[in-house]
Design a protein around this motif. Sequence first.
Motif, PDB file in Angstrom:
ATOM      1  N   ILE A 131       0.843  -1.198   0.000  1.00 15.28           N
ATOM      2  CA  ILE A 131       0.000   0.000   0.000  1.00 15.28           C
ATOM      3  C   ILE A 131       0.879   1.248   0.000  1.00 15.28           C
ATOM      4  CG2 ILE A 131      -1.722   1.325   1.294  1.00 15.28           C
ATOM      5  CD1 ILE A 131      -2.773  -1.393   2.354  1.00 15.28           C
ATOM      6  N   CYS A 132       1.928   1.239   0.823  1.00 13.40           N
ATOM      7  CA  CYS A 132       2.836   2.388   0.880  1.00 13.40           C
ATOM      8  C   CYS A 132       3.554   2.599  -0.452  1.00 13.40           C
ATOM      9  CB  CYS A 132       3.859   2.189   2.000  1.00 13.40           C
ATOM     10  SG  CYS A 132       3.181   2.392   3.664  1.00 13.40           S
ATOM     11  N   SER A 133       3.927   1.504  -1.103  1.00 14.08           N
ATOM     12  CA  SER A 133       4.586   1.608  -2.405  1.00 14.08           C
ATOM     13  C   SER A 133       3.665   2.264  -3.430  1.00 14.08           C
ATOM     14  CB  SER A 133       5.011   0.215  -2.878  1.00 14.08           C
ATOM     15  OG  SER A 133       5.688   0.287  -4.110  1.00 14.08           O
ATOM     16  N   THR A 134       2.390   1.877  -3.390  1.00 17.34           N
ATOM     17  CA  THR A 134       1.409   2.486  -4.301  1.00 17.34           C
ATOM     18  C   THR A 134       1.232   3.969  -4.003  1.00 17.34           C
ATOM     19  OG1 THR A 134       0.230   0.391  -4.534  1.00 17.34           O
ATOM     20  CG2 THR A 134      -0.988   2.391  -5.085  1.00 17.34           C
ATOM     21  N   LEU A 135       1.211   4.327  -2.719  1.00 15.52           N
ATOM     22  CA  LEU A 135       1.086   5.735  -2.349  1.00 15.52           C
ATOM     23  C   LEU A 135       2.278   6.547  -2.859  1.00 15.52           C
ATOM     24  CD1 LEU A 135      -0.283   5.454   1.309  1.00 15.52           C
ATOM     25  CD2 LEU A 135      -1.499   6.326  -0.691  1.00 15.52           C
ATOM     26  N   CYS A 136       3.441   5.922  -2.884  1.00 13.79           N
ATOM     27  CA  CYS A 136       4.630   6.614  -3.394  1.00 13.79           C
ATOM     28  C   CYS A 136       4.542   6.852  -4.904  1.00 13.79           C
ATOM     29  CB  CYS A 136       5.898   5.818  -3.069  1.00 13.79           C
ATOM     30  SG  CYS A 136       6.339   5.851  -1.318  1.00 13.79           S
ATOM     31  N   GLU A 137       3.867   5.944  -5.598  1.00 11.69           N
ATOM     32  CA  GLU A 137       3.657   6.146  -7.032  1.00 11.69           C
ATOM     33  C   GLU A 137       2.677   7.283  -7.279  1.00 11.69           C
ATOM     34  OE1 GLU A 137       2.452   2.516  -8.830  1.00 11.69           O
ATOM     35  OE2 GLU A 137       4.191   1.376  -8.125  1.00 11.69           O
ATOM     36  N   ILE A 138       1.658   7.367  -6.440  1.00 10.88           N
ATOM     37  CA  ILE A 138       0.660   8.434  -6.582  1.00 10.88           C
ATOM     38  C   ILE A 138       1.240   9.778  -6.146  1.00 10.88           C
ATOM     39  CG2 ILE A 138      -1.604   9.249  -5.790  1.00 10.88           C
ATOM     40  CD1 ILE A 138      -2.328   6.270  -5.347  1.00 10.88           C
ATOM     41  N   TYR A 139       2.033   9.725  -5.057  1.00 10.17           N
ATOM     42  CA  TYR A 139       2.634  10.943  -4.502  1.00 10.17           C
ATOM     43  C   TYR A 139       4.159  10.793  -4.509  1.00 10.17           C
ATOM     44  CZ  TYR A 139      -2.109  11.701  -2.792  1.00 10.17           C
ATOM     45  OH  TYR A 139      -3.467  11.870  -2.706  1.00 10.17           O
ATOM     46  N   PRO A 140       4.800  11.084  -5.630  1.00  5.20           N
ATOM     47  CA  PRO A 140       6.259  10.920  -5.720  1.00  5.20           C
ATOM     48  C   PRO A 140       7.027  11.855  -4.789  1.00  5.20           C
ATOM     49  CG  PRO A 140       5.391  12.011  -7.690  1.00  5.20           C
ATOM     50  CD  PRO A 140       4.209  11.518  -6.923  1.00  5.20           C
ATOM     51  N   GLU A 141       6.327  12.833  -4.211  1.00  6.46           N
ATOM     52  CA  GLU A 141       6.994  13.735  -3.265  1.00  6.46           C
ATOM     53  C   GLU A 141       7.354  13.016  -1.959  1.00  6.46           C
ATOM     54  OE1 GLU A 141       3.742  16.124  -5.441  1.00  6.46           O
ATOM     55  OE2 GLU A 141       3.981  14.137  -4.523  1.00  6.46           O
ATOM     56  N   LEU A 142       6.699  11.891  -1.678  1.00  3.33           N
ATOM     57  CA  LEU A 142       6.986  11.144  -0.449  1.00  3.33           C
ATOM     58  C   LEU A 142       8.395  10.577  -0.494  1.00  3.33           C
ATOM     59  CD1 LEU A 142       3.636   9.165  -0.034  1.00  3.33           C
ATOM     60  CD2 LEU A 142       4.442  11.023   1.436  1.00  3.33           C
ATOM     61  N   ASP A 143       9.034  10.517   0.655  1.00  2.00           N
ATOM     62  CA  ASP A 143      10.352   9.888   0.768  1.00  2.00           C
ATOM     63  C   ASP A 143      10.126   8.379   0.811  1.00  2.00           C
ATOM     64  OD1 ASP A 143      12.754   8.747   1.637  1.00  2.00           O
ATOM     65  OD2 ASP A 143      13.256  10.438   2.932  1.00  2.00           O
ATOM     66  N   ARG A 144      10.308   7.732  -0.350  1.00  3.56           N
ATOM     67  CA  ARG A 144       9.995   6.302  -0.456  1.00  3.56           C
ATOM     68  C   ARG A 144      10.851   5.455   0.473  1.00  3.56           C
ATOM     69  NH1 ARG A 144      10.539   1.340  -2.767  1.00  3.56           N
ATOM     70  NH2 ARG A 144       8.620   0.487  -3.685  1.00  3.56           N
ATOM     71  N   ASP A 145      12.131   5.756   0.547  1.00  2.00           N
ATOM     72  CA  ASP A 145      13.018   4.964   1.397  1.00  2.00           C
ATOM     73  C   ASP A 145      12.571   5.018   2.856  1.00  2.00           C
ATOM     74  OD1 ASP A 145      14.511   4.237  -0.773  1.00  2.00           O
ATOM     75  OD2 ASP A 145      16.242   5.490  -0.289  1.00  2.00           O
ATOM     76  N   LEU A 146      12.223   6.200   3.318  1.00  2.00           N
ATOM     77  CA  LEU A 146      11.776   6.361   4.702  1.00  2.00           C
ATOM     78  C   LEU A 146      10.461   5.635   4.936  1.00  2.00           C
ATOM     79  CD1 LEU A 146      11.906   7.646   7.527  1.00  2.00           C
ATOM     80  CD2 LEU A 146      10.800   9.682   6.548  1.00  2.00           C
ATOM     81  N   LEU A 147       9.508   5.788   4.021  1.00  3.48           N
ATOM     82  CA  LEU A 147       8.194   5.191   4.197  1.00  3.48           C
ATOM     83  C   LEU A 147       8.254   3.664   4.147  1.00  3.48           C
ATOM     84  CD1 LEU A 147       5.185   5.409   4.595  1.00  3.48           C
ATOM     85  CD2 LEU A 147       4.923   5.872   2.149  1.00  3.48           C
ATOM     86  N   ILE A 148       8.999   3.103   3.203  1.00  2.19           N
ATOM     87  CA  ILE A 148       9.098   1.642   3.112  1.00  2.19           C
ATOM     88  C   ILE A 148       9.830   1.085   4.327  1.00  2.19           C
ATOM     89  CG2 ILE A 148      10.077  -0.282   1.808  1.00  2.19           C
ATOM     90  CD1 ILE A 148       7.568   0.973   0.559  1.00  2.19           C
ATOM     91  N   THR A 149      10.866   1.773   4.790  1.00  4.06           N
ATOM     92  CA  THR A 149      11.561   1.327   6.001  1.00  4.06           C
ATOM     93  C   THR A 149      10.613   1.333   7.194  1.00  4.06           C
ATOM     94  OG1 THR A 149      13.678   2.174   5.186  1.00  4.06           O
ATOM     95  CG2 THR A 149      13.496   1.781   7.560  1.00  4.06           C
ATOM     96  N   ALA A 150       9.840   2.402   7.332  1.00  5.04           N
ATOM     97  CA  ALA A 150       8.874   2.489   8.428  1.00  5.04           C
ATOM     98  C   ALA A 150       7.816   1.394   8.307  1.00  5.04           C
ATOM     99  CB  ALA A 150       8.221   3.864   8.435  1.00  5.04           C
ATOM    100  N   ALA A 151       7.400   1.101   7.081  1.00  2.80           N
ATOM    101  CA  ALA A 151       6.405   0.043   6.869  1.00  2.80           C
ATOM    102  C   ALA A 151       6.955  -1.312   7.291  1.00  2.80           C
ATOM    103  CB  ALA A 151       5.976   0.018   5.407  1.00  2.80           C
ATOM    104  N   ILE A 152       8.210  -1.588   6.952  1.00  8.51           N
ATOM    105  CA  ILE A 152       8.821  -2.871   7.315  1.00  8.51           C
ATOM    106  C   ILE A 152       8.948  -3.009   8.826  1.00  8.51           C
ATOM    107  CG2 ILE A 152      10.950  -4.251   7.180  1.00  8.51           C
ATOM    108  CD1 ILE A 152      11.388  -3.011   4.368  1.00  8.51           C
ATOM    109  N   LEU A 153       9.269  -1.909   9.495  1.00  7.51           N
ATOM    110  CA  LEU A 153       9.597  -1.972  10.923  1.00  7.51           C
ATOM    111  C   LEU A 153       8.474  -1.528  11.856  1.00  7.51           C
ATOM    112  CD1 LEU A 153      13.243  -0.534  10.784  1.00  7.51           C
ATOM    113  CD2 LEU A 153      12.526  -2.936  10.776  1.00  7.51           C
ATOM    114  N   HIS A 154       7.340  -1.075  11.318  1.00  4.34           N
ATOM    115  CA  HIS A 154       6.334  -0.453  12.185  1.00  4.34           C
ATOM    116  C   HIS A 154       5.795  -1.391  13.256  1.00  4.34           C
ATOM    117  CE1 HIS A 154       3.351  -2.475   9.628  1.00  4.34           C
ATOM    118  NE2 HIS A 154       2.416  -2.122  10.496  1.00  4.34           N
ATOM    119  N   ASP A 155       5.748  -2.690  12.961  1.00  4.57           N
ATOM    120  CA  ASP A 155       5.221  -3.665  13.925  1.00  4.57           C
ATOM    121  C   ASP A 155       6.274  -4.678  14.375  1.00  4.57           C
ATOM    122  OD1 ASP A 155       2.656  -2.722  14.240  1.00  4.57           O
ATOM    123  OD2 ASP A 155       1.730  -4.106  12.817  1.00  4.57           O
TER     124      ASP A 155
END
Length: 330
Positions: free
Chosen positions: A181-205
Amino acid sequence: MTKIGDLKEGQKIAGRFGVTKKDWLKEYSRGKFFRIEITDGDTKIPLKFWGSPLNSRAAELYDNLRPGSAVDIEGNIVYDNYDNCLTVSVNEDGNKFRICAPGEVEKTEFVKKTEKNQMQLFAYVQKEIEGIKNEHLAALLNAIFADEHIKSQFIESPAAKEKHHAYLGGLLEHTCNVMKICSTLCEIYPELDRDLLITAAILHDIGKIQEYSVDVVIDISNAGKFLTHTYISIEIIENKLRQIPDFPENLKLKLYHAILRHHGRWSSQETIETKTSWVIPEACALYYADDADARIKNFLQHIEEGKKHGENWHFIKDFGSEIYIEDEDD
């Protein structure tokens, strides 16, 4: 063993089941009775044990029960007008109730496992890690999953005691869904820091590897009760960051913020305070990705539960309303 989901009012139930909840012990006109919840691994149901008036074992049994106990029972399925649901009724005088000895039951006998291929799921996580361009975040992720203990727990742990992904491998499955889901959001909003968001997604739980224990059933560990998985996640990350020199302080704070706020921030009225919950868009994105997967999975699980009972509409206590299952005309 009798499958709980197949039983109807008036039928008998017999077999070995796991105890998921220990509710209370009370007095009634003929002595003492207690209420617990049991499972066969697929379905849960309340059980009430009615002690006899003479030399009742109700208090002794109750004291020796805990979530994670296994019990060998014989009883009857009744509709409990007080709780408004089907319930197992066990009478001390005429039915069987025995607490199984330690080691008599396999640790995962009453715990379901993901139907998805866990190695393929983890391969997806590894592929995403390989795509992280930020050298500091990549080093952190590699350090965490180079730890074989963390890696194996991450692959096998449940994501919850109940509700969404409450089965072995559920944490990995949920994490992969949030990442997608986060990867798709990065495609829609390329302004997002993909590396930060995917790292947070992997580690959030990641803290859920210590928040839950599996011993006959899934339960919350002492660490989970005292700290919760969000704090444990930060602790795991902090321990690995000590191995990485010159990790940028601001990057660490952004990652911690996203993880600590991935459940939002709740007011006393239990409404999400979206205006003050996040200070970076990646934290907002992670919250909605996590929330979407958890809620949709929970919804689909309720639909499957309703199908077991042959219902077209199924009342969900958590939702406070009925949900539509299916109809022959669909």
